[in-house]
Design an enzyme around this catalytic site. Structure first.
Site, mmCIF file in Angstrom:
data_model
loop_
_atom_site.group_PDB
_atom_site.id
_atom_site.type_symbol
_atom_site.label_atom_id
_atom_site.label_comp_id
_atom_site.label_asym_id
_atom_site.label_seq_id
_atom_site.Cartn_x
_atom_site.Cartn_y
_atom_site.Cartn_z
ATOM 1 N N HIS A 10 0.849 -1.141 0.035
ATOM 2 C CA HIS A 10 -0.061 0.080 -0.034
ATOM 3 C C HIS A 10 1.043 1.212 -0.002
ATOM 4 O O HIS A 10 1.610 1.591 1.120
ATOM 5 C CB HIS A 10 -0.982 0.016 1.301
ATOM 6 C CG HIS A 10 -1.797 1.322 1.368
ATOM 7 N ND1 HIS A 10 -1.514 1.998 2.599
ATOM 8 C CD2 HIS A 10 -2.886 1.529 0.676
ATOM 9 C CE1 HIS A 10 -2.578 2.817 2.345
ATOM 10 N NE2 HIS A 10 -3.192 2.669 1.313
ATOM 11 N N ARG A 11 0.814 1.958 -1.040
ATOM 12 C CA ARG A 11 1.633 3.163 -1.239
ATOM 13 C C ARG A 11 3.422 2.833 -1.434
ATOM 14 O O ARG A 11 4.123 3.617 -0.785
ATOM 15 C CB ARG A 11 1.575 4.214 -0.232
ATOM 16 C CG ARG A 11 -0.196 4.803 -0.225
ATOM 17 C CD ARG A 11 -0.437 5.761 0.475
ATOM 18 N NE ARG A 11 -1.843 5.767 0.985
ATOM 19 C CZ ARG A 11 -2.082 6.531 2.031
ATOM 20 N NH1 ARG A 11 -1.645 7.216 2.957
ATOM 21 N NH2 ARG A 11 -3.479 6.479 1.956
ATOM 22 N N GLU A 37 0.247 -0.514 -4.917
ATOM 23 C CA GLU A 37 -0.944 0.355 -5.037
ATOM 24 C C GLU A 37 -0.321 1.742 -4.817
ATOM 25 O O GLU A 37 0.477 1.914 -3.552
ATOM 26 C CB GLU A 37 -2.070 0.126 -4.144
ATOM 27 C CG GLU A 37 -3.219 0.847 -3.923
ATOM 28 C CD GLU A 37 -2.951 2.093 -3.111
ATOM 29 O OE1 GLU A 37 -3.995 3.234 -3.352
ATOM 30 O OE2 GLU A 37 -2.179 2.596 -2.308
ATOM 31 N N ASP A 39 -1.088 6.243 -5.635
ATOM 32 C CA ASP A 39 -2.150 7.333 -6.044
ATOM 33 C C ASP A 39 -1.602 8.516 -6.864
ATOM 34 O O ASP A 39 -0.321 8.722 -6.604
ATOM 35 C CB ASP A 39 -2.496 7.944 -4.716
ATOM 36 C CG ASP A 39 -2.672 6.996 -3.413
ATOM 37 O OD1 ASP A 39 -3.847 6.625 -3.704
ATOM 38 O OD2 ASP A 39 -1.761 6.698 -2.608
ATOM 39 N N HIS A 52 -0.781 10.929 -2.528
ATOM 40 C CA HIS A 52 -2.025 10.583 -1.883
ATOM 41 C C HIS A 52 -2.960 11.553 -1.618
ATOM 42 O O HIS A 52 -4.021 11.616 -1.979
ATOM 43 C CB HIS A 52 -1.745 9.821 -0.524
ATOM 44 C CG HIS A 52 -3.218 9.270 -0.046
ATOM 45 N ND1 HIS A 52 -3.889 10.071 0.730
ATOM 46 C CD2 HIS A 52 -3.974 8.186 -0.339
ATOM 47 C CE1 HIS A 52 -4.912 9.574 1.101
ATOM 48 N NE2 HIS A 52 -5.223 8.242 0.442
ATOM 49 N N GLU A 114 -4.592 4.249 -8.316
ATOM 50 C CA GLU A 114 -5.747 4.901 -7.739
ATOM 51 C C GLU A 114 -5.907 6.372 -8.368
ATOM 52 O O GLU A 114 -5.073 7.202 -8.118
ATOM 53 C CB GLU A 114 -5.924 4.877 -6.219
ATOM 54 C CG GLU A 114 -7.172 5.535 -5.772
ATOM 55 C CD GLU A 114 -7.213 6.034 -4.288
ATOM 56 O OE1 GLU A 114 -8.186 6.579 -3.919
ATOM 57 O OE2 GLU A 114 -6.669 5.261 -3.627
ATOM 58 N N LYS A 116 -6.868 9.787 -7.889
ATOM 59 C CA LYS A 116 -7.534 10.704 -6.731
ATOM 60 C C LYS A 116 -8.276 11.806 -7.441
ATOM 61 O O LYS A 116 -7.815 12.830 -7.174
ATOM 62 C CB LYS A 116 -6.135 11.189 -6.074
ATOM 63 C CG LYS A 116 -5.441 9.769 -5.455
ATOM 64 C CD LYS A 116 -6.205 9.319 -4.215
ATOM 65 C CE LYS A 116 -6.565 10.556 -3.068
ATOM 66 N NZ LYS A 116 -7.098 9.475 -1.930
ATOM 67 N N ASP A 234 0.587 -1.840 4.461
ATOM 68 C CA ASP A 234 1.688 -1.227 4.562
ATOM 69 C C ASP A 234 3.158 -2.161 4.976
ATOM 70 O O ASP A 234 4.190 -1.622 4.822
ATOM 71 C CB ASP A 234 1.588 -0.354 5.857
ATOM 72 C CG ASP A 234 0.479 1.021 5.646
ATOM 73 O OD1 ASP A 234 -0.047 1.070 4.549
ATOM 74 O OD2 ASP A 234 -0.022 1.275 6.416
#
Length: 240
Positions: A10-11, A37, A39, A52, A114, A116, A234
């Protein structure tokens, strides 16, 4: 029913590195994660930048909205020092920077981008992202997700086959209906939805569930038993 879930960072490896930086992405790959993943937002001059928040305050040493800066201005900012002094000097990557890294021979990762654009409307973002994916011939390794159903509907109209994940928070009773309406092929959700009857119905209707952001290792068994396709965390090294 799957007996295994893929693990997405995640990120990036954001439990140990400043989120959405190349350092975090490389560390995610080194950890054995199956995917990442991240953003995407758009700068004042139409560049696709990886960050993000709509504002730059939390993860850089600047202040203000992403949309009010050119990429050249954002590139001057420190996007690592807020996390730990050892990461001072990390910069905000562009989506193209990430793609250049993704196409290297050693890199097999899946990338969940993603969009945003659920709070700020970035005109033309969908076209720009799809064009870049096409330029790098990465369609088979990309998932596009967003909370903005209309944006995803536009993505589907522009591209009939790219993987689309409809992103929801909490237990959305209409999630399946919306996902079907916009041409998504998966639902990105939290644990509570994945373990609910609504999540079960989505799976039965052929919509894989990709679950964010799971940082308790103890949650893995229930999610795998429920049949989720992807767990985003994470701490991918703990889940691998």
């Amino acid at each position: 029913m799957v007996s295994h879930a893929s693990i997405f960072a995640h990120r990036g490896l954001s439990g140990h590195y400043p989120e959405n930086t190349m350092a975090a992405f490389q560390a995610a790959m080194d950890s054995g994660a199956d995917g990442i993943e991240l953003d995407v937002q758009m700068t004042k001059d139409g560049q696709l930048v990886i960050i993000h928040d709509e504002r730059i305050d939390r993860t850089t040493d600047g202040n203000g909205y992403v949309k009010d800066f050119t990429y050249e201005e954002l590139n001057e900012l420190d996007a690592g020092g807020w996390f730990a002094s050892s990461f001072t000097g990390e910069s905000l990557p562009t989506l193209e920077n990430v793609f250049q890294w993704l196409v290297k021979e050693s890199n097999r990762l899946t990338l969940n981008i993603e969009l945003k654009n659920d709070i700020i409307h970035y005109e033309g973002m969908e076209e720009k992202v799809l064009n870049l994916i096409d330029d790098y011939q990465l369609e088979d390794r990309i998932i596009l997700s967003s909370f903005n159903a209309q944006s995803l509907k536009k993505v589907r109209e522009l591209h009939p086959t790219i993987s689309i994940g409809y992103l929801i928070a909490g237990i959305r009773t209409d999630a399946l209906a919306v996902a079907e309406d916009i041409g998504a092929d998966a639902i990105h959700c939290q644990e509570d939805f994945a373990l609910s009857n609504y999540g079960k119905k989505a799976l039965e209707a052929g919509f894989p569930l990709r679950v964010y952001t799971v940082n308790r290792y103890e949650a893995k068994a229930d999610l795998v038993a429920a049949g989720v396709e992807v767990i985003m965390t994470d701490y991918p090294e703990q889940f691998k």
